[in-house]
Design a protein around this motif. Structure first.
Motif, PDB file in Angstrom:
ATOM      1  N   VAL A   1       0.872  -1.174   0.000  1.00 42.99           N
ATOM      2  CA  VAL A   1       0.000   0.000   0.000  1.00 42.99           C
ATOM      3  C   VAL A   1       0.910   1.224   0.000  1.00 42.99           C
ATOM      4  CG1 VAL A   1      -1.807   1.285   1.190  1.00 42.99           C
ATOM      5  CG2 VAL A   1      -1.806  -1.227   1.272  1.00 42.99           C
ATOM      6  N   GLN A   2       0.904   1.948  -1.114  1.00 46.25           N
ATOM      7  CA  GLN A   2       1.820   3.075  -1.321  1.00 46.25           C
ATOM      8  C   GLN A   2       3.269   2.600  -1.127  1.00 46.25           C
ATOM      9  OE1 GLN A   2       0.267   6.267   1.153  1.00 46.25           O
ATOM     10  NE2 GLN A   2      -1.370   6.678  -0.288  1.00 46.25           N
ATOM     11  N   ASP A   3       3.998   3.112  -0.133  1.00 46.13           N
ATOM     12  CA  ASP A   3       5.409   2.744   0.004  1.00 46.13           C
ATOM     13  C   ASP A   3       5.644   1.680   1.076  1.00 46.13           C
ATOM     14  OD1 ASP A   3       4.877   4.170   2.277  1.00 46.13           O
ATOM     15  OD2 ASP A   3       6.542   5.590   2.065  1.00 46.13           O
TER      16      ASP A   3
ATOM     17  N   SER B   1       8.517  -1.233  -6.047  1.00 46.75           N
ATOM     18  CA  SER B   1       7.382  -2.141  -5.917  1.00 46.75           C
ATOM     19  C   SER B   1       7.859  -3.582  -5.836  1.00 46.75           C
ATOM     20  CB  SER B   1       6.432  -2.010  -7.115  1.00 46.75           C
ATOM     21  OG  SER B   1       5.916  -0.703  -7.205  1.00 46.75           O
ATOM     22  N   ILE B   2       7.254  -4.375  -4.956  1.00 45.64           N
ATOM     23  CA  ILE B   2       7.523  -5.801  -4.876  1.00 45.64           C
ATOM     24  C   ILE B   2       6.638  -6.544  -5.870  1.00 45.64           C
ATOM     25  CG2 ILE B   2       8.308  -5.779  -2.478  1.00 45.64           C
ATOM     26  CD1 ILE B   2       5.409  -6.862  -1.797  1.00 45.64           C
ATOM     27  N   THR B   3       7.140  -7.672  -6.381  1.00 50.19           N
ATOM     28  CA  THR B   3       6.347  -8.461  -7.324  1.00 50.19           C
ATOM     29  C   THR B   3       6.450  -9.967  -7.109  1.00 50.19           C
ATOM     30  OG1 THR B   3       8.157  -8.472  -8.927  1.00 50.19           O
ATOM     31  CG2 THR B   3       6.516  -6.728  -9.163  1.00 50.19           C
TER      32      THR B   3
ATOM     33  N   TRP C   1      13.046  -1.096  -9.056  1.00 45.04           N
ATOM     34  CA  TRP C   1      13.038   0.353  -8.836  1.00 45.04           C
ATOM     35  C   TRP C   1      13.276   1.013 -10.183  1.00 45.04           C
ATOM     36  CZ3 TRP C   1      16.725   3.914 -10.192  1.00 45.04           C
ATOM     37  CH2 TRP C   1      16.589   5.213  -9.682  1.00 45.04           C
ATOM     38  N   ALA C   2      12.596   2.134 -10.422  1.00 40.55           N
ATOM     39  CA  ALA C   2      12.778   2.878 -11.674  1.00 40.55           C
ATOM     40  C   ALA C   2      13.065   4.334 -11.374  1.00 40.55           C
ATOM     41  CB  ALA C   2      11.538   2.762 -12.553  1.00 40.55           C
ATOM     42  N   SER C   3      13.823   4.946 -12.257  1.00 43.94           N
ATOM     43  CA  SER C   3      14.092   6.370 -12.151  1.00 43.94           C
ATOM     44  C   SER C   3      12.777   7.139 -12.073  1.00 43.94           C
ATOM     45  CB  SER C   3      14.899   6.824 -13.375  1.00 43.94           C
ATOM     46  OG  SER C   3      15.008   8.220 -13.410  1.00 43.94           O
ATOM     47  N   PRO C   4      12.703   8.192 -11.235  1.00 47.53           N
ATOM     48  CA  PRO C   4      11.451   8.945 -11.080  1.00 47.53           C
ATOM     49  C   PRO C   4      10.890   9.508 -12.387  1.00 47.53           C
ATOM     50  CG  PRO C   4      13.004   9.539  -9.350  1.00 47.53           C
ATOM     51  CD  PRO C   4      13.763   8.675 -10.323  1.00 47.53           C
TER      52      PRO C   4
ATOM     53  N   HIS D   1      16.963   1.485 -14.265  1.00 53.25           N
ATOM     54  CA  HIS D   1      16.133   0.572 -13.485  1.00 53.25           C
ATOM     55  C   HIS D   1      17.047  -0.321 -12.649  1.00 53.25           C
ATOM     56  CE1 HIS D   1      12.906   1.794 -16.174  1.00 53.25           C
ATOM     57  NE2 HIS D   1      12.038   1.051 -15.489  1.00 53.25           N
ATOM     58  N   LYS D   2      16.540  -0.758 -11.496  1.00 54.44           N
ATOM     59  CA  LYS D   2      17.305  -1.643 -10.625  1.00 54.44           C
ATOM     60  C   LYS D   2      16.440  -2.800 -10.150  1.00 54.44           C
ATOM     61  CE  LYS D   2      20.203   2.091  -8.736  1.00 54.44           C
ATOM     62  NZ  LYS D   2      20.620   2.800  -7.493  1.00 54.44           N
ATOM     63  N   LEU D   3      17.043  -3.990 -10.097  1.00 53.15           N
ATOM     64  CA  LEU D   3      16.430  -5.120  -9.410  1.00 53.15           C
ATOM     65  C   LEU D   3      16.894  -5.095  -7.959  1.00 53.15           C
ATOM     66  CD1 LEU D   3      17.090  -8.002 -11.983  1.00 53.15           C
ATOM     67  CD2 LEU D   3      15.058  -6.564 -11.810  1.00 53.15           C
ATOM     68  N   PHE D   4      16.018  -5.475  -7.054  1.00 55.38           N
ATOM     69  CA  PHE D   4      16.380  -5.488  -5.637  1.00 55.38           C
ATOM     70  C   PHE D   4      15.671  -6.640  -4.946  1.00 55.38           C
ATOM     71  CE2 PHE D   4      12.374  -3.245  -5.772  1.00 55.38           C
ATOM     72  CZ  PHE D   4      11.698  -3.725  -4.660  1.00 55.38           C
ATOM     73  N   TYR D   5      16.137  -6.970  -3.748  1.00 54.59           N
ATOM     74  CA  TYR D   5      15.370  -7.858  -2.893  1.00 54.59           C
ATOM     75  C   TYR D   5      15.329  -7.307  -1.480  1.00 54.59           C
ATOM     76  CZ  TYR D   5      19.647 -10.080  -0.962  1.00 54.59           C
ATOM     77  OH  TYR D   5      20.846 -10.323  -0.343  1.00 54.59           O
ATOM     78  N   ILE D   6      14.313  -7.729  -0.738  1.00 51.04           N
ATOM     79  CA  ILE D   6      14.145  -7.394   0.674  1.00 51.04           C
ATOM     80  C   ILE D   6      14.218  -8.689   1.463  1.00 51.04           C
ATOM     81  CG2 ILE D   6      12.568  -6.490   2.419  1.00 51.04           C
ATOM     82  CD1 ILE D   6      11.276  -4.836   0.111  1.00 51.04           C
ATOM     83  N   ASP D   7      15.109  -8.751   2.457  1.00 49.87           N
ATOM     84  CA  ASP D   7      15.143  -9.887   3.374  1.00 49.87           C
ATOM     85  C   ASP D   7      13.981  -9.719   4.352  1.00 49.87           C
ATOM     86  OD1 ASP D   7      15.814 -11.366   5.886  1.00 49.87           O
ATOM     87  OD2 ASP D   7      17.555 -11.977   4.697  1.00 49.87           O
TER      88      ASP D   7
END
Length: 407
Positions: free
Chosen positions: A126-128, A153-155, A168-171, A197-203
């Motif tokens: 929800v939002q951020d 955004s997570i997917t 993540w994408a440039s604004p 653009h960047k790929l990321f992960y969250i632990d």
């Protein structure tokens, strides 16, 4: 022809007392503004059930698995979205009893639709802020809040359910979307802009955010392997005939590998998804675009490719694979889609025969507006295919029985 899954459940989608011998009306699907709860499609001879009663319900995107067992292990549940007083909320429905249950109630548009079967939690954003809601207790916890300098955004969730990933994408991308909201306007503009653009992960346990890959091109369609917790598939978004779309990255070693390289002018490949055993990446392949049509599979270990041919009118926006990996389903398409097919508005079942797919039409979708993509899923018992449609006006979730209806 019968399609039998060894040891399949005795699940019957229907109210108590309903049997396969009960008489059902035979109707044109969507031929009237309000369909009965169950009917037989007069074109295909297959039984349909409307799983949701409230309007504006939405099943998950085709490669996001929505199913898990009930807490007692007796029934299958499906997670889905529904609008409550104009706010998107998450629900479950018991496929044995057809009883729905709302599991979220907080305000705010929810996106993400990621189910962790082991954790029994649904992850969404929800939002951020990323949240997780427990399917049984309905308890919700805050998982992560994106910092001001990294709005993303997570997917997807990895196989051992320890990491969420996304892009993540440039604004500047948001600026393009704000000025050009329709896909026909923003699609080429974002591709041509070559934004970072960047790929990321969250632990999930530690809350650590790690960027793992960056390119000045549009990255999307992020999917973790169904079995390897370190293997992440992503794509180069944009006009498919201009990109080598499908890629993998090992998030531990950061090794990047191209999955399909185009060999002809205007060849396209896309709408990729993982097999259940994690050994194959399946995707729509056209050589060239709009002329010859295949469902292709890439062997992740050996690199070999197999492809099954189909006719123009069998092409589908999305495909999916059955739990036993012997059958496929497709959601068809209208003449505005890339195949320009004149008679493809059906929910399809496909069985590989040699190097081709043999199709069975399950639902006549001529009254469905394909601006809403149906996004087919096999149920865990492999007796039904679930999809979303708007042939009654608003969006509902339906199930069609794979076996022809027997009076």
């Amino acid at each position: 022809m019968r399609y039998i899954l060894t040891g399949m459940l005795t699940l019957l989608l229907g109210p108590p007392g309903l049997t396969a011998q009960a008489q059902l009306p035979v109707l044109m699907t969507g031929g009237q503004s309000s369909m009965p709860p169950e009917w037989v499609d007069e074109t295909t001879g297959h039984r349909l059930i409307r799983l949701t009663e409230a309007g504006n319900t939405r099943s998950f995107y085709f490669h996001n698995d929505p199913f898990l067992k009930s807490a007692d292990g007796q029934d299958d549940l499906m997670v889905y979205y529904g609008d409550v007083e104009g706010v998107s909320q998450l629900f479950t429905i018991n496929l044995g009893t057809r009883v729905p249950r709302q599991i979220t109630s907080a305000p705010g548009r929810k996106r993400g639709e990621i189910l962790g079967k082991k954790r029994r939690e649904v992850f969404y954003q929800v939002q951020d802020t990323v949240f997780a809601t427990h399917v049984d207790s309905r308890e919700t916890r805050k998982v992560f809040v994106f910092p001001e300098d990294f709005k993303a955004s997570i997917t997807t969730l990895n196989a051992d359910e320890t990491k969420l990933a996304g892009t993540w994408a440039s604004p500047e991308k948001d600026s393009i979307l704000a000025k050009h909201p329709s896909k026909g306007e923003f699609f080429d503009r974002i591709f041509d802009a070559k934004l970072l653009h960047k790929l990321f992960y969250i632990d999930i346990e530690t809350g650590e955010l790690e960027s793992i890959h960056a390119e000045r091109t549009w990255l999307g369609h992020i999917q973790f392997s169904t079995t390897d917790p370190d293997l992440l598939m992503f794509c180069h978004e944009g006009p498919w005939h201009k990109v080598d779309r499908i890629w993998n990255i090992d998030i531990a070693t950061k090794e990047v590998k191209k999955i399909h390289e185009r060999t002809l002018h205007r060849e396209i490949a896309g709408h990729e998804f993982w097999s259940w055993d994690g050994e194959t990446i399946w995707y729509d392949l056209q050589i060239p675009r709009g002329e010859t049509f295949y469902l292709a599979g890439y062997d992740v270990t050996g690199g070999a490719m197999k492809k099954y041919a189909m006719d123009r009118n069998e092409w589908s926006i999305h495909f999916n694979i059955s739990p036993d990996q012997r059958l496929f389903a497709g959601d068809g398409g209208d003449p505005s889609q890339v195949a320009r097919a004149e008679d493809a508005q059906y929910i399809y079942l496909f069985e590989p025969r040699g190097n081709r797919l043999q199709s069975t039409r399950l639902v006549d979708m001529q009254h469905h507006d394909y601006q809403l993509e149906p996004n087919v899923h096999f149920t865990p018992d492999q007796r039904w295919i679930v999809f979303r449609a708007n042939f009654e006006g608003s969006s509902h979730i339906y199930a069609v029985e794979i076996e022809p209806y027997q009076k």
